[in-house]
Design a protein around this motif. Structure first.
Motif, PDB file in Angstrom:
ATOM      1  N   SER A   1       0.840  -1.195   0.000  1.00 21.18           N
ATOM      2  CA  SER A   1       0.000   0.000   0.000  1.00 21.18           C
ATOM      3  C   SER A   1       0.877   1.248   0.000  1.00 21.18           C
ATOM      4  O   SER A   1       2.050   1.212   0.366  1.00 21.18           O
TER       5      SER A   1
ATOM      6  N   LEU B   1      -8.873  -0.784  -9.534  1.00 22.75           N
ATOM      7  CA  LEU B   1      -9.690  -0.608  -8.343  1.00 22.75           C
ATOM      8  C   LEU B   1      -8.848   0.070  -7.263  1.00 22.75           C
ATOM      9  O   LEU B   1      -7.702  -0.304  -7.028  1.00 22.75           O
TER      10      LEU B   1
ATOM     11  N   VAL C   1      -8.511   0.982  -3.300  1.00 24.61           N
ATOM     12  CA  VAL C   1      -8.944   0.595  -1.961  1.00 24.61           C
ATOM     13  C   VAL C   1      -8.214   1.517  -0.994  1.00 24.61           C
ATOM     14  O   VAL C   1      -6.994   1.421  -0.830  1.00 24.61           O
TER      15      VAL C   1
ATOM     16  N   CYS D   1      -7.906   3.139   2.882  1.00 26.79           N
ATOM     17  CA  CYS D   1      -8.240   3.005   4.296  1.00 26.79           C
ATOM     18  C   CYS D   1      -8.067   4.374   4.925  1.00 26.79           C
ATOM     19  O   CYS D   1      -6.994   4.978   4.856  1.00 26.79           O
TER      20      CYS D   1
ATOM     21  N   LYS E   1      -4.524  -3.988  -7.734  1.00 27.67           N
ATOM     22  CA  LYS E   1      -5.357  -2.907  -7.193  1.00 27.67           C
ATOM     23  C   LYS E   1      -4.461  -1.886  -6.499  1.00 27.67           C
ATOM     24  O   LYS E   1      -3.325  -2.182  -6.145  1.00 27.67           O
TER      25      LYS E   1
ATOM     26  N   PHE F   1      -3.833   0.297  -3.294  1.00 36.45           N
ATOM     27  CA  PHE F   1      -4.167   0.430  -1.876  1.00 36.45           C
ATOM     28  C   PHE F   1      -3.530   1.702  -1.334  1.00 36.45           C
ATOM     29  O   PHE F   1      -2.329   1.919  -1.497  1.00 36.45           O
TER      30      PHE F   1
ATOM     31  N   LEU G   1     -13.214   2.061   5.056  1.00 31.09           N
ATOM     32  CA  LEU G   1     -12.715   1.764   3.715  1.00 31.09           C
ATOM     33  C   LEU G   1     -13.509   2.528   2.674  1.00 31.09           C
ATOM     34  O   LEU G   1     -14.720   2.705   2.815  1.00 31.09           O
TER      35      LEU G   1
ATOM     36  N   ILE H   1     -13.816   2.185  -1.444  1.00 29.54           N
ATOM     37  CA  ILE H   1     -13.444   1.382  -2.612  1.00 29.54           C
ATOM     38  C   ILE H   1     -14.084   2.002  -3.837  1.00 29.54           C
ATOM     39  O   ILE H   1     -15.286   2.267  -3.850  1.00 29.54           O
ATOM     40  N   GLN H   2     -13.272   2.247  -4.849  1.00 34.15           N
ATOM     41  CA  GLN H   2     -13.729   2.997  -6.018  1.00 34.15           C
ATOM     42  C   GLN H   2     -13.132   2.416  -7.287  1.00 34.15           C
ATOM     43  O   GLN H   2     -11.973   2.012  -7.306  1.00 34.15           O
ATOM     44  N   ARG H   3     -13.935   2.383  -8.356  1.00 34.09           N
ATOM     45  CA  ARG H   3     -13.445   2.029  -9.690  1.00 34.09           C
ATOM     46  C   ARG H   3     -13.786   3.189 -10.614  1.00 34.09           C
ATOM     47  O   ARG H   3     -14.945   3.576 -10.716  1.00 34.09           O
TER      48      ARG H   3
ATOM     49  N   ILE I   1     -13.594  -6.792  -1.214  1.00 33.97           N
ATOM     50  CA  ILE I   1     -12.768  -6.378  -2.355  1.00 33.97           C
ATOM     51  C   ILE I   1     -12.956  -7.344  -3.522  1.00 33.97           C
ATOM     52  O   ILE I   1     -13.155  -6.925  -4.669  1.00 33.97           O
TER      53      ILE I   1
END
Length: 140
Positions: free
Chosen positions: A3, A23, A25, A27, A53, A55, A78, A80-82, A103
């Motif tokens: 990350s 994607l 992710v 935090c 992905k 992070f 969290l 999470i986005q695309r 995820i």
């Protein structure tokens, strides 16, 4: 892949990574939070399980100018986005298995279904307006 931690000196690098086709992710935590400190290693392990992905670890107090308006109720949270679609925003049990299942589930959803879900209720529509990390970082 591991990350990335958002710092004042790597914002351009993070913004470029967010603009890529993968994607995201993120935090959202705080340095003073014991739960966040103990979750950090689990988040790193998740990043290693999902090298395709992106992070991102964000301290919400150090970067209040970016995420200060987000309604972070508890930690860890969290996001999470695309692309421009926020698929999830909320508190997560500090259990890497729960996050991993979330995820993996989101990663399997195609663009059309993800867009349908994003518009499916008021809370998810609000995520699109308020929680888009690309927009918050100024990359959209």
């Amino acid at each position: 892949m591991h990350s990335t931690t958002l710092h004042a000196d790597n914002r351009a690098e993070v913004a470029a990574a967010l603009a890529q086709d993968r994607l995201i992710v993120a935090c959202l935590c705080a340095a003073w939070c014991g739960t966040c400190s103990s979750y950090r290693n689990a988040f790193e392990e998740l990043a290693m399980k999902h090298p395709e992905k992106y992070f991102l670890w964000v301290d919400i107090e150090d970067h209040a100018d970016i995420v200060g308006d987000l309604d972070v109720v508890n930690f860890p949270t969290l996001l999470i986005q695309r692309h421009e679609t926020v698929a999830f925003f909320g508190t997560m049990l500090p259990d890497p298995n729960v996050a991993n299942r979330l995820i993996e589930t989101i990663a399997k959803i195609d663009e059309t279904e993800l867009a349908r879900q994003a518009a499916s209720n008021d809370e998810r529509r609000q995520w699109q307006a308020d929680c888009n990390l690309r927009q918050l970082m100024g990359t959209a």
